[in-house]
Design a protein around this motif. Structure first.
Motif, PDB file in Angstrom:
ATOM      1  N   THR A   1    -126.416   9.390  35.253  1.00 23.94           N
ATOM      2  CA  THR A   1    -125.909   9.929  33.995  1.00 23.94           C
ATOM      3  C   THR A   1    -124.441   9.570  33.795  1.00 23.94           C
ATOM      4  O   THR A   1    -124.015   9.339  32.671  1.00 23.94           O
TER       5      THR A   1
ATOM      6  N   TYR B   1    -125.090  20.473  29.784  1.00 24.30           N
ATOM      7  CA  TYR B   1    -124.869  19.814  31.079  1.00 24.30           C
ATOM      8  C   TYR B   1    -124.279  20.790  32.084  1.00 24.30           C
ATOM      9  O   TYR B   1    -124.660  20.803  33.262  1.00 24.30           O
TER      10      TYR B   1
ATOM     11  N   TYR C   1    -133.000  17.020  32.545  1.00 23.92           N
ATOM     12  CA  TYR C   1    -132.920  16.849  31.088  1.00 23.92           C
ATOM     13  C   TYR C   1    -131.638  16.114  30.687  1.00 23.92           C
ATOM     14  O   TYR C   1    -131.628  15.381  29.703  1.00 23.92           O
ATOM     15  N   HIS C   2    -130.578  16.314  31.434  1.00 22.63           N
ATOM     16  CA  HIS C   2    -129.352  15.561  31.190  1.00 22.63           C
ATOM     17  C   HIS C   2    -129.603  14.072  31.418  1.00 22.63           C
ATOM     18  O   HIS C   2    -129.114  13.218  30.664  1.00 22.63           O
TER      19      HIS C   2
ATOM     20  N   GLY D   1    -131.769  12.784  28.437  1.00 17.40           N
ATOM     21  CA  GLY D   1    -130.979  12.720  27.217  1.00 17.40           C
ATOM     22  C   GLY D   1    -130.004  11.563  27.221  1.00 17.40           C
ATOM     23  O   GLY D   1    -129.856  10.850  26.216  1.00 17.40           O
ATOM     24  N   ASN D   2    -129.331  11.349  28.347  1.00 21.10           N
ATOM     25  CA  ASN D   2    -128.373  10.253  28.420  1.00 21.10           C
ATOM     26  C   ASN D   2    -129.059   8.900  28.421  1.00 21.10           C
ATOM     27  O   ASN D   2    -128.515   7.922  27.893  1.00 21.10           O
TER      28      ASN D   2
ATOM     29  N   MET E   1    -129.703   8.177  24.915  1.00 21.00           N
ATOM     30  CA  MET E   1    -128.457   7.801  24.239  1.00 21.00           C
ATOM     31  C   MET E   1    -128.101   6.338  24.497  1.00 21.00           C
ATOM     32  O   MET E   1    -127.725   5.605  23.582  1.00 21.00           O
TER      33      MET E   1
ATOM     34  N   PHE F   1    -127.244  14.153  18.566  1.00 24.89           N
ATOM     35  CA  PHE F   1    -127.465  14.654  19.926  1.00 24.89           C
ATOM     36  C   PHE F   1    -127.264  16.168  19.976  1.00 24.89           C
ATOM     37  O   PHE F   1    -128.051  16.893  20.604  1.00 24.89           O
TER      38      PHE F   1
ATOM     39  N   TRP G   1    -131.136  17.182  20.604  1.00 24.49           N
ATOM     40  CA  TRP G   1    -131.410  17.222  22.037  1.00 24.49           C
ATOM     41  C   TRP G   1    -130.938  18.521  22.684  1.00 24.49           C
ATOM     42  O   TRP G   1    -131.628  19.065  23.569  1.00 24.49           O
TER      43      TRP G   1
ATOM     44  N   TYR H   1    -133.498  21.178  22.381  1.00 20.23           N
ATOM     45  CA  TYR H   1    -134.632  20.985  23.286  1.00 20.23           C
ATOM     46  C   TYR H   1    -134.284  21.433  24.712  1.00 20.23           C
ATOM     47  O   TYR H   1    -135.084  22.092  25.384  1.00 20.23           O
ATOM     48  N   VAL H   2    -133.090  21.085  25.184  1.00 17.35           N
ATOM     49  CA  VAL H   2    -132.678  21.460  26.545  1.00 17.35           C
ATOM     50  C   VAL H   2    -132.593  22.974  26.688  1.00 17.35           C
ATOM     51  O   VAL H   2    -133.068  23.550  27.676  1.00 17.35           O
TER      52      VAL H   2
END
Length: 504
Positions: free
Chosen positions: A237, A365, A376-377, A380-381, A384, A415, A419, A422-423
């Motif tokens: 990440t 995060y 999830y981080h 997501g990254n 991105m 984001f 996102w 969702y997290v």
């Protein structure tokens, strides 16, 4: 150590470090030239890119230090982990710095678009950069120990000292020896040496003494296996983060003339103040939240998370809105150059708003960091980088700094809206609506509307002082209004004044 005191100490230090760096830049441009400042901007980008070599080690040592302080790790295991990570840090510093040194000729001759400076002068500057960047990156290990130990008041004070050496005392040195890139970067190398010695000494003091260990430390990488999954997730990440945040700067450094790259770096630097002023909050709450999770105090962890979100919404949100509304006024008050202000302001607005989104979107995060699960981080990254980096590169190639700025703003806004929801749904069901509405939008939206009313009067500001007063006044008014909108901030203020009255 009080969380409030840590946050205040972080803010005092970060505000000083940021402001002194920004305030001194017009002097660098005046005495060294815009092209030489473009070289400084390239130096800053290289330091950020060195995070690619981190492999998740810095956040890992910070989290494991906090867990050790919370009683979740024995002293011997912690010292074994520290020794193993120290060895890896040193090896990577040598390899990374050496690689950059070997590429110095190519960078000077083929990558940077140099016009006024001599190629040999640029090559020598890059060679010196390689050693400075390696040392400053290795400081991450020691900062992780100090941050994880929550010795943030000391760290803030030391950062103020280093910033004074780096940004202010460099000027008399250059006036005496010459305002050249060689003098500037040799001096930065010496400051980096002072910094690494100071941080290494302090971190050694915070390590558990040998007499408290149940056995010999030895030389083994076995302790790393216990945190390998967390470290590798952080590593990926972090690498993605560097690609996302530095792709435009790297591409533009090879496309734009070095003087034009200096203007772009100027806008990005000012906008980066948004992330800098949110940084002290994350530095303070991440070890605290990790410790609270280790102790099973989940309700208190949530209170810290939401209260800190409101604090960042107040400060980073107000700063982003102020920069967006007063970009030209701020740049003219700062540099006294109307032409520079007109060139830089459009890019500054875009990056300021994008960084405002980013400062708030970073909070999930911190929650995942405390729980030790960055799944999830990671996802997501990854999303991105797949979407953002190609768009950023294309926008930078065809539309320059402004194109990169638009991509940065839109991507971070999406984001935050998509996102992050969702997290939160996955980690803390039922939290997101309260977090977004009460801790973010209730503060940000009225502040934006109020800023629009402040911009309506068509004021004619002619002098740098008038522009400066106007920017400060807008910023203070917006922060004051945002403080009033936050129930956590109101509670802190009422508690503070109550204690003051009790003392009297």
């Amino acid at each position: 150590m009080s969380l409030e005191k840590n946050i205040v100490a972080n803010y005092v230090g970060q505000i000083y470090v940021t402001m002194v760096g920004i305030v001194m830049l017009p002097l660098y441009i005046k005495y060294m030239g815009v092209e030489a400042y473009g070289l400084i901007g390239f130096f800053t980008m290289l330091q950020a890119c060195f995070v690619l070599l981190d492999m998740g080690l810095t956040p890992t040592i910070g989290r494991e230090t906090a867990r050790f302080r919370g009683g979740a790790m024995p002293a011997l295991e912690y010292r074994q982990l520290y020794r193993a990570l120290s060895s890896i840090f040193f090896a990577i510093a040598v390899v990374g710095g050496g690689g950059l040194f070997l590429l110095s000729e190519f960078i000077a001759s083929n990558w940077l678009n140099v016009e006024a400076l001599q190629i040999d002068e640029v090559r020598l500057a890059v060679e010196i950069m390689s050693a400075s960047v390696a040392m400053r990156w290795m400081c991450g290990l020691y900062r992780g120990v100090i941050t994880g130990s929550e010795r943030l008041i000391w760290l803030s004070s030391f950062s103020v000292l280093v910033a004074t050496l780096r940004f202010i005392l460099v000027l008399p040195v250059m006036w005496y020896f010459g305002c050249t890139p060689f003098v500037f970067f040799v001096y930065q190398f010496l400051v980096a040496l002072v910094e690494i010695i100071g941080l290494a000494s302090k971190s050694c003091q915070l390590l558990p003494a040998d007499r408290y260990l149940s056995g010999a430390i030895g030389w083994s990488f076995k302790p790393i296996r216990l945190v390998l999954k967390f470290a590798l997730t952080i590593a990926f990440t972090s690498s993605v983060w560097v690609m996302v945040t530095q792709a435009d700067k790297l591409v533009l450094s090879g496309i734009l003339r070095l003087d034009e790259y200096g203007y772009f770096s100027l806008a990005v630097l000012v906008a980066s103040g948004i992330m800098v002023i949110s940084g002290p909050v994350s530095s303070a709450i991440m070890p605290r939240m990790a410790r609270l999770h280790a102790e099973g105090k989940y309700d208190e962890l949530t209170r810290v998370y939401r209260g800190s979100t409101q604090l960042v919404s107040i400060i980073a949100g107000s700063a982003a809105i102020t920069l967006a509304c007063c970009a030209e006024q701020l740049l003219f008050a700062w540099t006294g150059d109307l032409q520079l202000a007109a060139k830089v302001a459009p890019i500054l607005r875009l990056y300021a708003v994008g960084n405002g989104f980013l400062a708030i979107a970073a909070f999930p995060y911190y929650l995942q960091y405390a729980k030790g699960d960055l799944r999830y981080h990671l996802i997501g990254n990854l999303g991105m980088v797949v979407v953002l980096v190609p768009c950023m590169v294309l926008a930078a190639i065809y539309f320059g700094g402004a194109g990169a700025g638009y991509v940065w703003l839109v991507s971070n806004g999406l984001f935050l809206l998509v996102w992050v929801a969702y997290v939160h749904y996955k980690l803390e069901p039922g939290l997101h609506v309260k977090w977004l509405s009460k801790d973010v939008l209730l503060i940000i939206l009225p502040t934006m509307i109020f800023a629009g009313f402040l911009k309506m009067p068509n004021l004619e500001l002619t002098t740098r002082l008038e522009n400066f007063i106007y920017v400060v006044a807008v910023g203070v008014i917006l922060v004051g209004g945002a403080l009033f909108l936050s129930d956590v901030a109101r509670g802190w203020l009422v508690s503070y004044f109550y204690r003051r009255r009790s003392v009297r």
